[in-house]
Motif scaffolding. Structure first.
Motif, PDB file in Angstrom:
ATOM      1  N   LYS A  44      19.950 -96.185 -12.058  1.00  0.00           N
ATOM      2  CA  LYS A  44      21.267 -95.826 -11.538  1.00  0.00           C
ATOM      3  C   LYS A  44      22.188 -95.356 -12.663  1.00  0.00           C
ATOM      4  N   SER A  45      23.253 -94.699 -12.284  1.00  0.00           N
ATOM      5  CA  SER A  45      24.295 -94.331 -13.229  1.00  0.00           C
ATOM      6  C   SER A  45      25.269 -95.490 -13.380  1.00  0.00           C
ATOM      7  N   SER A  46      25.779 -95.682 -14.594  1.00  0.00           N
ATOM      8  CA  SER A  46      26.780 -96.731 -14.814  1.00  0.00           C
ATOM      9  C   SER A  46      28.141 -96.336 -14.254  1.00  0.00           C
ATOM     10  N   ARG A  47      28.259 -95.103 -13.801  1.00  0.00           N
ATOM     11  CA  ARG A  47      29.542 -94.624 -13.279  1.00  0.00           C
ATOM     12  C   ARG A  47      29.814 -95.112 -11.859  1.00  0.00           C
ATOM     13  N   PRO A 126      18.020-101.263 -13.234  1.00  0.00           N
ATOM     14  CA  PRO A 126      17.972-100.373 -14.397  1.00  0.00           C
ATOM     15  C   PRO A 126      19.138 -99.397 -14.362  1.00  0.00           C
ATOM     16  N   GLU A 127      19.770 -99.207 -15.509  1.00  0.00           N
ATOM     17  CA  GLU A 127      20.986 -98.396 -15.574  1.00  0.00           C
ATOM     18  C   GLU A 127      21.002 -97.619 -16.891  1.00  0.00           C
ATOM     19  N   TYR A 128      21.450 -96.380 -16.828  1.00  0.00           N
ATOM     20  CA  TYR A 128      21.485 -95.546 -18.028  1.00  0.00           C
ATOM     21  C   TYR A 128      22.538 -96.032 -19.017  1.00  0.00           C
ATOM     22  N   ARG A 129      22.188 -95.874 -20.287  1.00  0.00           N
ATOM     23  CA  ARG A 129      23.136 -96.023 -21.381  1.00  0.00           C
ATOM     24  C   ARG A 129      23.279 -94.632 -22.019  1.00  0.00           C
ATOM     25  N   GLU A 130      22.982 -94.461 -23.289  1.00  0.00           N
ATOM     26  CA  GLU A 130      23.000 -93.110 -23.835  1.00  0.00           C
ATOM     27  C   GLU A 130      21.876 -92.298 -23.202  1.00  0.00           C
ATOM     28  N   HIS A 131      22.172 -91.070 -22.826  1.00  0.00           N
ATOM     29  CA  HIS A 131      21.134 -90.187 -22.290  1.00  0.00           C
ATOM     30  C   HIS A 131      21.642 -88.743 -22.282  1.00  0.00           C
ATOM     31  N   TRP A 132      20.692 -87.845 -22.133  1.00  0.00           N
ATOM     32  CA  TRP A 132      20.994 -86.412 -22.039  1.00  0.00           C
ATOM     33  C   TRP A 132      20.565 -85.895 -20.677  1.00  0.00           C
ATOM     34  N   GLU A 133      21.399 -85.048 -20.086  1.00  0.00           N
ATOM     35  CA  GLU A 133      21.081 -84.378 -18.829  1.00  0.00           C
ATOM     36  C   GLU A 133      21.014 -82.876 -19.073  1.00  0.00           C
ATOM     37  N   ILE A 134      19.891 -82.270 -18.737  1.00  0.00           N
ATOM     38  CA  ILE A 134      19.737 -80.817 -18.838  1.00  0.00           C
ATOM     39  C   ILE A 134      19.699 -80.296 -17.410  1.00  0.00           C
ATOM     40  N   VAL A 135      20.762 -79.620 -17.009  1.00  0.00           N
ATOM     41  CA  VAL A 135      21.074 -79.353 -15.606  1.00  0.00           C
ATOM     42  C   VAL A 135      21.000 -77.861 -15.304  1.00  0.00           C
ATOM     43  N   ILE A 136      20.408 -77.526 -14.154  1.00  0.00           N
ATOM     44  CA  ILE A 136      20.570 -76.167 -13.639  1.00  0.00           C
ATOM     45  C   ILE A 136      21.515 -76.200 -12.440  1.00  0.00           C
ATOM     46  N   PHE A 137      22.266 -75.098 -12.286  1.00  0.00           N
ATOM     47  CA  PHE A 137      23.160 -74.961 -11.126  1.00  0.00           C
ATOM     48  C   PHE A 137      23.421 -73.482 -10.927  1.00  0.00           C
ATOM     49  N   ASP A 138      24.278 -73.138  -9.990  1.00  0.00           N
ATOM     50  CA  ASP A 138      24.413 -71.732  -9.627  1.00  0.00           C
ATOM     51  C   ASP A 138      25.015 -70.870 -10.726  1.00  0.00           C
ATOM     52  N   GLU A 139      25.593 -71.502 -11.748  1.00  0.00           N
ATOM     53  CA  GLU A 139      26.188 -70.740 -12.840  1.00  0.00           C
ATOM     54  C   GLU A 139      25.423 -70.903 -14.154  1.00  0.00           C
ATOM     55  N   VAL A 143      24.113 -78.792 -20.636  1.00  0.00           N
ATOM     56  CA  VAL A 143      23.513 -79.957 -21.278  1.00  0.00           C
ATOM     57  C   VAL A 143      24.624 -80.976 -21.528  1.00  0.00           C
ATOM     58  N   TRP A 144      24.475 -82.150 -20.926  1.00  0.00           N
ATOM     59  CA  TRP A 144      25.476 -83.205 -21.057  1.00  0.00           C
ATOM     60  C   TRP A 144      24.923 -84.353 -21.884  1.00  0.00           C
ATOM     61  N   HIS A 145      25.712 -84.809 -22.847  1.00  0.00           N
ATOM     62  CA  HIS A 145      25.358 -85.978 -23.654  1.00  0.00           C
ATOM     63  C   HIS A 145      26.225 -87.146 -23.206  1.00  0.00           C
ATOM     64  N   HIS A 146      25.590 -88.156 -22.622  1.00  0.00           N
ATOM     65  CA  HIS A 146      26.290 -89.341 -22.143  1.00  0.00           C
ATOM     66  C   HIS A 146      26.137 -90.468 -23.160  1.00  0.00           C
ATOM     67  N   VAL A 147      27.213 -91.198 -23.397  1.00  0.00           N
ATOM     68  CA  VAL A 147      27.167 -92.362 -24.263  1.00  0.00           C
ATOM     69  C   VAL A 147      27.782 -93.552 -23.521  1.00  0.00           C
ATOM     70  N   PHE A 148      27.534 -94.746 -24.059  1.00  0.00           N
ATOM     71  CA  PHE A 148      28.000 -95.974 -23.411  1.00  0.00           C
ATOM     72  C   PHE A 148      28.483 -96.906 -24.514  1.00  0.00           C
ATOM     73  N   PRO A 153      31.131 -95.846 -19.767  1.00  0.00           N
ATOM     74  CA  PRO A 153      30.439 -94.579 -20.029  1.00  0.00           C
ATOM     75  C   PRO A 153      31.422 -93.464 -20.351  1.00  0.00           C
ATOM     76  N   SER A 154      30.972 -92.519 -21.154  1.00  0.00           N
ATOM     77  CA  SER A 154      31.714 -91.285 -21.381  1.00  0.00           C
ATOM     78  C   SER A 154      30.696 -90.190 -21.632  1.00  0.00           C
ATOM     79  N   TRP A 155      31.124 -88.943 -21.577  1.00  0.00           N
ATOM     80  CA  TRP A 155      30.180 -87.842 -21.701  1.00  0.00           C
ATOM     81  C   TRP A 155      30.897 -86.599 -22.184  1.00  0.00           C
TER      82      TRP A 155
END
Length: 223
Positions: A44-47, A126-139, A143-148, A153-155
């Protein structure tokens, strides 16, 4: 005989998600008999409190979303209830390439996730702490870097590339880590950037969020 032929067909389909010269560390399709959920950890996300699940469809999985919700609601007020994520239980190490074939129903946002360590929520999930998200979308790609830190959490957006990607279209997203270099390939385009925070060992997986996302296959290879 029929079961053996079906298993062979699934193996051949899974191999399509990695180049023929690859040394596969893991590969699967997300057809009903093409993957083993026991290989994966739902995270899960900590958000948000929401703990998402996958919905098995014919030939793919999609993230669980609220019934009857509009695309606008899934992207807006109901976005926390669209988040479903999982990583392989076994970490990968060193230089690797991760590939997944995915699509989005409206605008966003299927992704590949890299996570050095997993934490636990207050109720033990289980919950994310630091992680990277590599995302596709319509635009394009984000790449998001999340920290805890300090229980919060912040990103930040670590990298992006703007170009058109279309809904209800299969794209194979490839993320290659080489040292501290991260390269992202989708739709015949490749971008790269230097990420000094990249760890040596990490979990890899997928996340569906902010709309209906479909995942058709997944693979990890060493150089």
């Amino acid at each position: 005989m029929q079961r053996r032929q079906a298993a062979l067909a699934l193996l051949l389909l899974a191999s399509a998600f990695l180049p023929s010269s690859a040394a596969p560390l893991y590969q699967c399709t997300f057809a009903k008999d093409g993957w083993n959920p026991a290989d994966w950890i739902l995270v899960k996300s900590s958000r948000w409190d929401h703990f998402g699940k996958w919905v098995q469809r014919d030939g793919y999985v999609e993230n669980e979303t609220p019934a009857g919700a509009t695309a606008q609601d899934l992207l807006g007020k109901l976005a926390p209830q669209t988040y479903t994520s999982m990583v392989l239980g076994k970490k990968v190490s060193g230089n690797v390439t991760v590939r997944s074939t995915m699509e989005f129903d409206d605008r966003m946002a299927p992704l590949i996730v890299l996570a050095p360590e997993l934490g636990k929520s207050a109720d033990g999930k289980p919950e994310y702490r630091e992680h990277w998200e590599i995302v596709i979308f319509d635009e394009g790609v984000n790449v998001w870097h999340h920290v805890f830190a300090d229980g919060k959490p912040s990103w930040r957006k670590a990298a992006y590339w703007t170009f058109e990607l279309k809904p209800k279209t299969k794209y194979t997203l490839e993320v290659a880590k080489k040292g501290k270099q991260l390269s992202v390939t989708v739709d015949g385009r490749t971008m790269g950037y230097l990420e000094e925070s990249l760890p040596e060992d990490f979990h890899v997986g997928i996340t569906g969020c902010e709309g209906v996302n479909r995942f058709h296959g997944f693979g990890v290879q060493s150089p």
